[in-house]
Design a protein around this motif. Structure first.
Motif, mmCIF file in Angstrom:
data_model
loop_
_atom_site.group_PDB
_atom_site.id
_atom_site.type_symbol
_atom_site.label_atom_id
_atom_site.label_comp_id
_atom_site.label_asym_id
_atom_site.label_seq_id
_atom_site.Cartn_x
_atom_site.Cartn_y
_atom_site.Cartn_z
ATOM 1 N N ASP A 1 0.861 -1.169 0.000
ATOM 2 C CA ASP A 1 0.000 0.000 0.000
ATOM 3 C C ASP A 1 0.905 1.228 0.000
ATOM 4 O O ASP A 1 1.503 1.587 1.012
ATOM 5 C CB ASP A 1 -0.882 -0.037 1.256
ATOM 6 C CG ASP A 1 -1.742 1.215 1.356
ATOM 7 O OD1 ASP A 1 -1.801 1.972 0.354
ATOM 8 O OD2 ASP A 1 -2.330 1.436 2.419
ATOM 9 N N ALA B 1 -5.255 -0.929 5.071
ATOM 10 C CA ALA B 1 -5.106 0.534 5.075
ATOM 11 C C ALA B 1 -5.324 1.172 3.703
ATOM 12 O O ALA B 1 -5.185 2.382 3.555
ATOM 13 C CB ALA B 1 -3.725 0.890 5.596
ATOM 14 N N LEU B 2 -5.674 0.385 2.697
ATOM 15 C CA LEU B 2 -5.874 0.959 1.363
ATOM 16 C C LEU B 2 -6.858 2.129 1.437
ATOM 17 O O LEU B 2 -7.880 2.042 2.125
ATOM 18 C CB LEU B 2 -6.480 -0.093 0.426
ATOM 19 C CG LEU B 2 -5.558 -1.137 -0.184
ATOM 20 C CD1 LEU B 2 -6.377 -2.132 -1.002
ATOM 21 C CD2 LEU B 2 -4.492 -0.480 -1.050
ATOM 22 N N SER B 3 -6.551 3.187 0.679
ATOM 23 C CA SER B 3 -7.457 4.341 0.692
ATOM 24 C C SER B 3 -8.807 3.926 0.088
ATOM 25 O O SER B 3 -8.896 2.961 -0.673
ATOM 26 C CB SER B 3 -6.857 5.473 -0.148
ATOM 27 O OG SER B 3 -6.702 5.026 -1.472
ATOM 28 N N ASP B 4 -9.852 4.677 0.435
ATOM 29 C CA ASP B 4 -11.170 4.364 -0.133
ATOM 30 C C ASP B 4 -11.158 4.605 -1.631
ATOM 31 O O ASP B 4 -10.639 5.618 -2.096
ATOM 32 C CB ASP B 4 -12.238 5.258 0.504
ATOM 33 C CG ASP B 4 -12.601 4.741 1.885
ATOM 34 O OD1 ASP B 4 -12.251 3.578 2.189
ATOM 35 O OD2 ASP B 4 -13.208 5.503 2.655
ATOM 36 N N HIS C 1 -5.533 9.398 -9.731
ATOM 37 C CA HIS C 1 -4.680 8.367 -9.113
ATOM 38 C C HIS C 1 -5.232 6.960 -9.341
ATOM 39 O O HIS C 1 -5.273 6.128 -8.427
ATOM 40 C CB HIS C 1 -4.522 8.625 -7.613
ATOM 41 C CG HIS C 1 -4.011 10.001 -7.327
ATOM 42 N ND1 HIS C 1 -2.757 10.422 -7.706
ATOM 43 C CD2 HIS C 1 -4.598 11.074 -6.734
ATOM 44 C CE1 HIS C 1 -2.584 11.685 -7.361
ATOM 45 N NE2 HIS C 1 -3.691 12.099 -6.776
ATOM 46 N N ASP D 1 -13.363 -2.329 -2.896
ATOM 47 C CA ASP D 1 -12.505 -3.005 -3.887
ATOM 48 C C ASP D 1 -12.966 -4.408 -4.295
ATOM 49 O O ASP D 1 -12.857 -4.791 -5.465
ATOM 50 C CB ASP D 1 -11.084 -3.189 -3.324
ATOM 51 C CG ASP D 1 -10.307 -1.902 -3.216
ATOM 52 O OD1 ASP D 1 -10.906 -0.886 -2.830
ATOM 53 O OD2 ASP D 1 -9.090 -1.936 -3.500
ATOM 54 N N SER E 1 0.153 3.377 -5.202
ATOM 55 C CA SER E 1 -0.063 1.912 -5.197
ATOM 56 C C SER E 1 -0.336 1.428 -6.615
ATOM 57 O O SER E 1 -0.937 2.135 -7.417
ATOM 58 C CB SER E 1 -1.276 1.558 -4.330
ATOM 59 O OG SER E 1 -1.067 1.946 -3.006
ATOM 60 N N GLY F 1 -0.161 4.315 -0.897
ATOM 61 C CA GLY F 1 -1.058 5.462 -1.069
ATOM 62 C C GLY F 1 -1.406 5.644 -2.531
ATOM 63 O O GLY F 1 -1.690 4.667 -3.235
ATOM 64 N N ASN F 2 -1.324 6.872 -2.985
ATOM 65 C CA ASN F 2 -1.690 7.160 -4.376
ATOM 66 C C ASN F 2 -0.763 6.490 -5.386
ATOM 67 O O ASN F 2 -1.110 6.374 -6.561
ATOM 68 C CB ASN F 2 -1.675 8.674 -4.623
ATOM 69 C CG ASN F 2 -2.893 9.337 -4.011
ATOM 70 O OD1 ASN F 2 -3.892 8.667 -3.742
ATOM 71 N ND2 ASN F 2 -2.806 10.636 -3.792
ATOM 72 N N ARG G 1 -9.388 -6.335 0.966
ATOM 73 C CA ARG G 1 -9.543 -5.321 2.011
ATOM 74 C C ARG G 1 -9.038 -5.830 3.367
ATOM 75 O O ARG G 1 -8.589 -5.056 4.191
ATOM 76 C CB ARG G 1 -11.018 -4.933 2.119
ATOM 77 C CG ARG G 1 -11.373 -3.841 1.163
ATOM 78 C CD ARG G 1 -10.781 -2.577 1.721
ATOM 79 N NE ARG G 1 -10.807 -1.496 0.774
ATOM 80 C CZ ARG G 1 -10.250 -0.322 1.035
ATOM 81 N NH1 ARG G 1 -9.636 -0.112 2.167
ATOM 82 N NH2 ARG G 1 -10.291 0.630 0.153
#
Ligand code: FAD
Length: 548
Positions: free
Chosen positions: A108, A231-234, A498, A239, A113, A110-111, A226
């Protein structure tokens, strides 16, 4: 009937998957006498489960045109749950992709990924579905029978002879031989290829680019991504409620979650990927285990999983014939060609072909009852061009798997083509839609892009998986953005997203001119565009005038 007696029907359809059964039913609705022949029996296991907006638009059109409420209602997850909760299905909000690397957990970042989510619907109620084929195909068979189709399961066809007035099928059921004269034969037997074998239709596989093997089953106990990467962003949707794609060095894995917790999963492996996984001789179980060992996040997700059927292996999933029609016969898409599950083209393409054949039969003069000439030639030519287009798209995607940046950019070609088609179909009503080219065939902007992308990608990857330089990848990304601009009604290829793309009607409004419409016209069409128009009258009386 007594031995030696010859039976007659207007149309014989070989194979009772959803496509054969649905076509049989549409022809029966139109007053044709239809015999539907199945080698096996229902319910039966099948893969090919994930629908798309274009598939569901076909299903809605069929429901409206022929007054078949179930077709209309099975076209969104919400309507399905309301009317057919006993038919098993999975919620599919979009297309999810992750890139995994050998020996590393999915990171992960963040943007940054290696993750791409493209929403296909704005909310659960309007979402697409994964079809539990055992239930769905059985449903369509039962509905065909209720419509008067003469359904014969456990039936072995042994031959066909094409005559001037009919096609003569011979076979046996329960040890009883029969002879059936049909005015027309549709082959819906899929890769089983009844007509391919009986009429010695040549293979055209050598003109196709994609090659992949598959290992697959249905599983219980698969943990969602998930949970693996909490911690993956929404994203624009959860997903895992999607067609989930895990890209790996050897190819990719699909993972389709049904609402009851069963997951359909399979690895598609390139020839190099298959060799690296121990080769065909290793057997399904060994290939499966070696891949899960190599990719720790996938290994963890499947650590407690139990296959519901023995894990199966096929060394090549592709098939392709030289032509799709002849005098008194036609093939449905899955009998004619199959490329790969990537981009879930099969159900949508099959339903489009069912629509087309039903329309062709609707136009047949009463004294003949069998389509021929230009209408059939048009059908065959469409299938050939579309099979090529699917192959080029998928071959490009495999090439692009060399680097996630390339893959995510290349995927925009597919999403631009289908989102533009979806919006055009929703705005344009059902008149021309069935004959619209699938995946941009016939669209001067989109049609050439898949071939061009493949050759650009091969230059970057040198044809053997090189990742290319940063500037080569940047050039490809900007070529894609420029190329899709005239059809980009969905705000795709936008770095500020992203790789997380919601359904954005604001972008659509802004880009109204791409659809040849004013902003006000798009505003007026918003309920239809959101798939939120009220259910139309679906009774037979209401639709009789609409049948073509
Ligand atoms: C690995 C894989 C994954 C896929 N994933 C997707 C996906 O996610 N989304 C998607 O849209 N598409 C997918 N597809 C494609 C999808 O499976 C097909 O488009 C779909 O199954 C076509 O349905 P059909 O009714 O035409 O044929 P089939 O489902 O192939 O049914 C054929 C029927 O004919 C019967 N039959 C065969 N031979 C004979 C004979 N000689 N006589 C009588 N009956 C016969 C069979 O028993 C069967 O019931 C996938 C395909 C594969 C191989």
């Amino acid at each position: 009937m007594s031995a030696g007696e010859v039976e007659r029907c207007d149309v014989a359809i070989v194979g009772s998957g959803f496509a054969g059964s649905l076509l049989a039913r549409l022809l029966a609705v139109q007053g044709h006498q239809v015999v539907l022949v199945e080698r096996g029996s229902h319910p039966r296991f099948a893969i090919g489960e994930s629908t798309t907006p274009l598939a569901n638009l076909s299903l809605e059109r069929i429901g409206i045109r022929y007054g078949l409420a179930d077709c209309y209602r099975l076209a969104t997850h919400g309507r399905w749950m309301e009317h057919y909760p006993h038919l098993r299905r999975g919620l599919k909000r979009g297309f999810t992709y992750y890139r995994h690397h050998p020996g590393e957990r999915f990171a992960d970042r963040g943007n940054a990924s290696e993750r791409l989510l493209v929403a296909a619907s704005p909310e659960d109620a309007l979402a697409d579905t994964h079809w539990l084929r055992a239930d769905v195909d059985h449903h369509f068979v039962r509905e065909a029978v209720a419509e008067g189709v003469d359904y014969r399961d456990r039936t072995e066809l042994t031959g066909i002879a094409l005559g001037t007035g009919s096609a003569r099928l011979t076979g046996s059921r329960g040890g009883e031989p029969f002879v059936l004269d049909a005015g027309f034969v549709v082959d819906a037997s899929g890769p089983g290829g009844f007509l391919a074998r009986e009429l010695a239709i040549p293979s055209a596989l050598e003109r196709t680019e994609t090659r992949s093997a598959i290992v697959y089953s249905h599983f219980t106990g698969v943990r969602p991504m998930r949970e693996m990467v909490p911690a993956l962003s929404d994203g624009p949707y959860p997903d895992d409620w999607a067609a989930v794609h895990h890209l790996i060095d050897e190819g990719w894995m699909y993972s389709l979650r049904f609402d009851d917790g069963v997951t359909s999963a399979g690895f598609l492996l390139t020839p190099r990927g298959l060799d690296a996984s121990g080769g065909a001789a290793g057997g399904a179980g060994r290939i499966w285990r070696s891949l899960l060992e190599r990719y720790p996040t996938l290994g963890d997700a499947f650590a407690q999983a139990t296959p519901l059927f023995p894990i199966a292996f096929r060394e090549r999933v592709q098939h392709r014939l030289a032509y799709a029609t002849g005098d008194r016969w036609a093939l449905l898409p899955h009998s004619f060609a199959f490329t790969d599950p990537l981009y879930s083209t099969g159900i949508a393409w099959s339903l489009r072909a069912v629509e087309r054949l039903a329309l062709i039969f609707g136009d047949v003069a009463d004294d003949d009852r069998a389509p021929r000439g230009p209408a059939l030639a048009r059908y065959g030519a469409a299938l050939e061009a579309e099979a090529d287009q699917i192959d080029l798209l998928v071959a490009g995607a495999y090439e692009a798997m060399a680097h996630f940046e390339l893959f995510a950019a290349h995927a925009m070609l597919y999403f631009a083509a289908v989102s533009f088609a979806e919006v055009s179909q929703r705005l344009g009503g059902d008149e021309g839609a069935p004959w619209g080219g699938f995946l941009g065939v016939g669209d001067p902007v989109v049609e050439p892009l898949f071939r061009e992308a493949l050759s650009r990608l091969r230059r970057i990857t040198r044809g053997h998986g090189a990742t290319g330089t940063a500037s080569e990848r940047r050039d490809f990304v900007s070529w894609v953005a420029r190329s899709i601009a005239p059809r980009n009604v969905a705000g795709l290829a936008d770095p500020s997203r992203h790789n997380l793309y919601p359904v954005d009607l604001g972008v659509l409004l802004e880009r109204h001119a791409l659809l040849g419409l004013t902003r006000e016209q798009v505003v007026e069409a918003l309920p239809a565009l959101r798939g939120m128009s009220p259910e139309p009258p679906l009774g037979r009386a209401a639709t009789a005038g609409r049948r073509g």
